[in-house]
Design a protein around this motif. Structure first.
Motif, PDB file in Angstrom:
ATOM      1  N   ASN A 153       0.827  -1.186   0.000  1.00  0.00           N
ATOM      2  CA  ASN A 153       0.000   0.000   0.000  1.00  0.00           C
ATOM      3  C   ASN A 153       0.870   1.248   0.000  1.00  0.00           C
ATOM      4  N   GLU A 154       0.539   2.184  -0.858  1.00  0.00           N
ATOM      5  CA  GLU A 154       1.234   3.462  -0.847  1.00  0.00           C
ATOM      6  C   GLU A 154       0.535   4.420   0.106  1.00  0.00           C
ATOM      7  N   CYS A 155       1.306   5.341   0.693  1.00  0.00           N
ATOM      8  CA  CYS A 155       0.739   6.256   1.682  1.00  0.00           C
ATOM      9  C   CYS A 155       1.514   7.559   1.712  1.00  0.00           C
ATOM     10  N   ILE A 156       0.884   8.537   2.330  1.00  0.00           N
ATOM     11  CA  ILE A 156       1.545   9.814   2.590  1.00  0.00           C
ATOM     12  C   ILE A 156       1.790   9.945   4.096  1.00  0.00           C
ATOM     13  N   THR A 157       0.788   9.574   4.894  1.00  0.00           N
ATOM     14  CA  THR A 157       0.933   9.546   6.353  1.00  0.00           C
ATOM     15  C   THR A 157       0.449   8.192   6.869  1.00  0.00           C
ATOM     16  N   SER A 158       0.699   7.903   8.134  1.00  0.00           N
ATOM     17  CA  SER A 158       0.258   6.638   8.725  1.00  0.00           C
ATOM     18  C   SER A 158      -1.262   6.538   8.790  1.00  0.00           C
ATOM     19  N   ASN A 159      -1.971   7.682   8.701  1.00  0.00           N
ATOM     20  CA  ASN A 159      -3.434   7.655   8.676  1.00  0.00           C
ATOM     21  C   ASN A 159      -3.975   6.996   7.415  1.00  0.00           C
ATOM     22  N   ASP A 160      -3.148   6.926   6.370  1.00  0.00           N
ATOM     23  CA  ASP A 160      -3.561   6.288   5.123  1.00  0.00           C
ATOM     24  C   ASP A 160      -3.449   4.769   5.202  1.00  0.00           C
ATOM     25  N   CYS A 161      -2.840   4.245   6.244  1.00  0.00           N
ATOM     26  CA  CYS A 161      -2.573   2.812   6.363  1.00  0.00           C
ATOM     27  C   CYS A 161      -3.683   2.095   7.123  1.00  0.00           C
ATOM     28  N   THR A 162      -3.778   0.791   6.893  1.00  0.00           N
ATOM     29  CA  THR A 162      -4.770  -0.041   7.573  1.00  0.00           C
ATOM     30  C   THR A 162      -4.112  -0.721   8.771  1.00  0.00           C
ATOM     31  N   LYS A 163      -4.868  -1.571   9.440  1.00  0.00           N
ATOM     32  CA  LYS A 163      -4.350  -2.324  10.589  1.00  0.00           C
ATOM     33  C   LYS A 163      -3.491  -3.487  10.093  1.00  0.00           C
ATOM     34  N   CYS A 164      -2.549  -3.899  10.940  1.00  0.00           N
ATOM     35  CA  CYS A 164      -1.724  -5.073  10.642  1.00  0.00           C
ATOM     36  C   CYS A 164      -2.587  -6.323  10.801  1.00  0.00           C
ATOM     37  N   ASN A 165      -2.306  -7.327  10.033  1.00  0.00           N
ATOM     38  CA  ASN A 165      -3.054  -8.572  10.154  1.00  0.00           C
ATOM     39  C   ASN A 165      -2.129  -9.775  10.263  1.00  0.00           C
ATOM     40  N   ILE A 166      -1.014  -9.598  10.960  1.00  0.00           N
ATOM     41  CA  ILE A 166      -0.085 -10.699  11.169  1.00  0.00           C
ATOM     42  C   ILE A 166       0.090 -10.939  12.663  1.00  0.00           C
ATOM     43  N   LEU A 167       0.309 -12.155  13.035  1.00  0.00           N
ATOM     44  CA  LEU A 167       0.535 -12.564  14.413  1.00  0.00           C
ATOM     45  C   LEU A 167      -0.523 -11.968  15.339  1.00  0.00           C
ATOM     46  N   LEU A 170       2.563   1.634   9.848  1.00  0.00           N
ATOM     47  CA  LEU A 170       3.238   2.927   9.792  1.00  0.00           C
ATOM     48  C   LEU A 170       3.586   3.262   8.359  1.00  0.00           C
ATOM     49  N   CYS A 171       3.549   4.549   8.029  1.00  0.00           N
ATOM     50  CA  CYS A 171       3.930   4.998   6.692  1.00  0.00           C
ATOM     51  C   CYS A 171       5.419   5.318   6.697  1.00  0.00           C
ATOM     52  N   ILE A 172       6.194   4.451   6.057  1.00  0.00           N
ATOM     53  CA  ILE A 172       7.648   4.615   6.004  1.00  0.00           C
ATOM     54  C   ILE A 172       8.068   4.569   4.541  1.00  0.00           C
ATOM     55  N   ASN A 173       8.720   5.626   4.093  1.00  0.00           N
ATOM     56  CA  ASN A 173       9.141   5.752   2.686  1.00  0.00           C
ATOM     57  C   ASN A 173       7.968   5.513   1.736  1.00  0.00           C
ATOM     58  N   SER A 174       6.837   6.111   2.064  1.00  0.00           N
ATOM     59  CA  SER A 174       5.616   6.051   1.247  1.00  0.00           C
ATOM     60  C   SER A 174       5.029   4.657   1.124  1.00  0.00           C
ATOM     61  N   ARG A 175       5.363   3.772   2.051  1.00  0.00           N
ATOM     62  CA  ARG A 175       4.788   2.418   2.062  1.00  0.00           C
ATOM     63  C   ARG A 175       4.251   2.116   3.444  1.00  0.00           C
ATOM     64  N   CYS A 176       3.119   1.428   3.531  1.00  0.00           N
ATOM     65  CA  CYS A 176       2.555   1.006   4.811  1.00  0.00           C
ATOM     66  C   CYS A 176       3.265  -0.262   5.279  1.00  0.00           C
TER      67      CYS A 176
END
Length: 112
Positions: free
Chosen positions: A1-15, A23-29
């Motif tokens: 997923n591409e993003c500008i801020t962490s608000n653009d990201c969804t919840k994690c679904n692992i473990l 978290l939005c890091i280098n435009s990736r969630c």
């Protein structure tokens, strides 16, 4: 997923990170690479007021993880035995002398 801020990201679904937002890091969630857990001793309960706690099991040694903005620690001495400090000092001194004896004995063995 591409993003500008962490608000653009969804919840994690692992473990067990289903409650953690990516978290939005280098435009990736990206899911954070941290272990989220309650950083309190089992003898403490959080209070409604932040940074206040109830001690409900005073038989356990109370510990918490540090605040990472200032790393230090505090030792709270609590013992019903008035001689516990003296016994700890004597035990430490005897251990120190024993370690020196073992080191010097081992050194003599290596030299001879």
């Amino acid at each position: 997923n591409e993003c500008i801020t962490s608000n653009d990201c969804t919840k994690c679904n692992i473990l067990s990170y289903s409650n953690i937002t990516q978290l939005c890091i280098n435009s990736r969630c990206i899911c954070p690479n941290s272990y989220y857990h309650n950083a309190l001793d089992k003898g403490l309960l959080p209070d409604e007021i932040p940074s206040y706690f109830f001690v409900f099991d005073n038989r356990s040694s109370i510990y918490t993880e540090p605040y990472w903005d200032s790393i230090d620690f505090t030792v709270y001495k609590h013992s019903n035995n008035p001689y516990s400090g003296l016994l700890s000092l004597i035990f430490g001194f005897v251990s120190f002398i024993f370690a020196i004896y073992i080191t010097l004995s081992y050194q003599k063995i290596l030299i001879s």
